[in-house]
Design an enzyme around this catalytic site. Sequence first.
Site, PDB file in Angstrom:
ATOM      1  N   PHE A 108     -22.805   4.754 -22.094  1.00  0.00           N
ATOM      2  CA  PHE A 108     -21.860   5.502 -22.697  1.00  0.00           C
ATOM      3  C   PHE A 108     -21.313   6.912 -22.557  1.00  0.00           C
ATOM      4  O   PHE A 108     -20.716   6.527 -22.263  1.00  0.00           O
ATOM      5  CB  PHE A 108     -21.711   5.743 -24.225  1.00  0.00           C
ATOM      6  CG  PHE A 108     -22.213   4.797 -25.112  1.00  0.00           C
ATOM      7  CD1 PHE A 108     -21.317   3.723 -25.461  1.00  0.00           C
ATOM      8  CD2 PHE A 108     -23.901   4.180 -25.581  1.00  0.00           C
ATOM      9  CE1 PHE A 108     -21.463   2.482 -26.175  1.00  0.00           C
ATOM     10  CE2 PHE A 108     -23.991   3.396 -26.175  1.00  0.00           C
ATOM     11  CZ  PHE A 108     -22.751   2.506 -26.525  1.00  0.00           C
ATOM     12  N   THR A 140     -21.071  -4.141 -20.502  1.00  0.00           N
ATOM     13  CA  THR A 140     -20.556  -2.885 -20.915  1.00  0.00           C
ATOM     14  C   THR A 140     -22.035  -2.911 -21.493  1.00  0.00           C
ATOM     15  O   THR A 140     -21.928  -3.781 -22.520  1.00  0.00           O
ATOM     16  CB  THR A 140     -19.579  -2.480 -20.843  1.00  0.00           C
ATOM     17  OG1 THR A 140     -19.439  -3.907 -22.304  1.00  0.00           O
ATOM     18  CG2 THR A 140     -18.728  -3.313 -20.132  1.00  0.00           C
ATOM     19  N   ASP A 141     -22.176  -1.505 -22.156  1.00  0.00           N
ATOM     20  CA  ASP A 141     -22.642  -1.196 -23.525  1.00  0.00           C
ATOM     21  C   ASP A 141     -21.383  -1.504 -24.732  1.00  0.00           C
ATOM     22  O   ASP A 141     -20.242  -1.555 -24.078  1.00  0.00           O
ATOM     23  CB  ASP A 141     -23.409   0.204 -24.235  1.00  0.00           C
ATOM     24  CG  ASP A 141     -24.051   0.460 -24.371  1.00  0.00           C
ATOM     25  OD1 ASP A 141     -24.668  -0.428 -25.524  1.00  0.00           O
ATOM     26  OD2 ASP A 141     -25.097   1.068 -24.913  1.00  0.00           O
ATOM     27  N   TYR A 142     -22.134  -1.251 -25.827  1.00  0.00           N
ATOM     28  CA  TYR A 142     -20.985  -2.136 -26.898  1.00  0.00           C
ATOM     29  C   TYR A 142     -19.732  -1.535 -27.269  1.00  0.00           C
ATOM     30  O   TYR A 142     -19.773  -0.073 -27.155  1.00  0.00           O
ATOM     31  CB  TYR A 142     -21.345  -1.198 -28.121  1.00  0.00           C
ATOM     32  CG  TYR A 142     -21.868  -2.446 -29.083  1.00  0.00           C
ATOM     33  CD1 TYR A 142     -23.323  -3.587 -30.146  1.00  0.00           C
ATOM     34  CD2 TYR A 142     -20.163  -2.715 -29.763  1.00  0.00           C
ATOM     35  CE1 TYR A 142     -22.156  -3.850 -30.556  1.00  0.00           C
ATOM     36  CE2 TYR A 142     -20.098  -3.445 -31.290  1.00  0.00           C
ATOM     37  CZ  TYR A 142     -21.216  -3.940 -31.565  1.00  0.00           C
ATOM     38  OH  TYR A 142     -21.031  -5.679 -32.631  1.00  0.00           O
TER      39      TYR A 142
END
Length: 739
Positions: A254, A285-287
Amino acid sequence: MKRLVLFVLASALIVTSCGGRQESDLKNVDPRVDSLLNIMTLDEKIGQMVLFTSDWDVTGPTIREGYLDDIRSGRCGNVFNAYTVDYIRELQRVAVEESRLGIPLMFGYDVVHGHKTIFPIALGESCSWDLDLMRRSAAASAAEAAASGLNWTFAPMVDISVDPRWGRVSEGAGEDPYLGSLIAEARVKGFQGDDLADPLTVLACVKHFAAYGAPVAGRDYNTVDMSERQFREFYLPPYKAGVNAGALSVMTAFNEYDGVPATGNAYLLKDILKGEWNFQGFVVTDYTSINEMVHHGYARNDAEAGVKAVNAGVDMDLQGEVYFTYLRGLVESGIVSERTIDEAVRRILNVKEKLGLFDNPYLYCDSAREKEVVSDPEIKALSREVARKSMVLLKNNGCLPFDRGDRIAVIGELAASRRDLLGSWKAAGEWDDMSSILDAVRAYNGPANVIYAEGCRKMGDDRSGYAAAMDAVNKADKVLMVIGEDWDWSGEAASRTDIGVPGVQSELLRLIASTGKPVAVVLLNGRPLVLEEESKDADAILEAWYPGTMGAEAVTDVIFGLYNPSGKLTMTFPRNVGQVPIFYYEKNTGRPIYLPSEKYKSRYLDSPNDPLYPFGYGLSYTQFKYSDLTLSSSEMKKGSTIEAQVTVTNTGKWAGEETVQLYIRDMVGSVTRPVKLLKGFEKVILAPGESRKIKFVIDEDMLAFWRHDMTFGTEDGDFRVMVGGSSSDLLQTAFSLVP
Ligand code: NOJ
């Protein structure tokens, strides 16, 4: 409107696409992948780059409804947060039987420290320093997850961190890059096994790339800013170790690195990961971290963020709906090249092929196997073993172990809690059938010998239970007080500025201690805590972390001496929060302290520099003595090796396990070097009175670093060798590296 956005982007971004960077070529791609790619529509290709959450579980801020229709239309190629064979089989059926090309879905989940049977949190487990044990626990978690229909875990988390304010230290392996790298390798190998198409293994995902563990002031998601030298030496190695161990997915972070969010950072993803390291898997990706590049101030809108992400090397969008919504238009208008899409899809399909999904989309969907493997008693037994080995005895003045039959007052809300034993990533773990520490102590010690009083809650300032607690203490011979943090007070979005024991738990401990009854404290927590007061008040402190499904039994094993504790800290425990960040591999500075009272030195006026409990520290019910540290030579020729040898003796009355640690300091360099760096360790079990000679081979690799010109290698000169049972208690000798 969408057209307008695309037009604006076309002029602004066409130049940045690809950026002239060369990704590694994929090797050993199954011909089926390319044949499939040739017949896929653009929508179907983009669908493979999309990962949506199911409505089964939630691990982030949004849920997209209607993902089943997207699976059917080929616009969603991967799902996370779904498990159980029945449920996954149904989703897979829709993909395979109802979509045009029938490409199987990949199913991911945060199996971070166990799936159904929960193991200790990763930070706790790292304190075992037992690589094979960690490999086995990852393999067991993979088996349960895969038997529940999953084929991908979002683990291991390998972020180095030196800041216990950051709640996610609970998910990693502590502060040390060398140990962190070995643990990353062990966990990847455990999850993936030798063959990804084995239905009892899952795809690993090394996360969060990169440097997520270094947010300013320990606040989750905060800015990261560090030198390239610091980054390469201390933060990058565990990711690289995970990739070298064969992990075929990597999750972005992030945070930003060098002013560029990790999810749009071509330097990280293309130059380092896919370039220098020749990574053969895909990047997820992250969230919603593509969308977050707008908040970062790195993109004007989601579409622009999507361009930056895809051109930086992000292959799959987790939950952000950016690729889903914008990629097609971006390709059609020439802003993103279809070659970029093809490259991403090839990477993803290649992994699906390796998972065996093209041969059998239902490979992971076997109900009989699910029944047999999930919650298998052998996995539970392993979880108990890991929990025992993860615990660190921080203090003991002889109070522990307790004798069976002692009259014990058990105090604290956490003593009676089951949920808290599991920590934050509990995956499919359930706590109804588990024992609390109170249950396990009663079962072992006999209910009549256990007097329970809650005394106080884990949070808040309610003191109304004090009287009952004092009454219980007065009736008992010994006290077991369980204190710590709520399970939700570490992990994601759980940063703290005060890392003491919350609420009035420590106040009650002091009251109890004032009675003079022996008090053993068991800590349940997800980060190094500030324990200055507790370390004075308690007679013994056992750091149990969040120990998992069998944690209560494991705590009982240790406090009654059925297991002699052997864990060693992998993260420094500060004396106070003002010392943070604090870690053992600090530099000497130009003004180190030699005399206690000197001014104008690198020191605090109101606190010692040293921590309360250092890296590598941990007691046993026995004692170990180190002697006779010798080297095979006082000179080491470049390209050759020398040997260090030390004698370790068990001088106590218990058989016990010790972790013998080797540290090295490069005395003078083209850049300054840390006062010590862990370079090796060995675990040894010794009977009372037994001595063992432990040998370490020192080679040039152990002496290499990022030199002033940013090449990696050694420099001739003097080195200090240190060996002992903790980073702060070491024998030392020296040698020179010569041409
Ligand atoms: C956000 C977390 O940062 C990451 O570690 C996790 O894998 C995803 N959510 C998915 O749950």
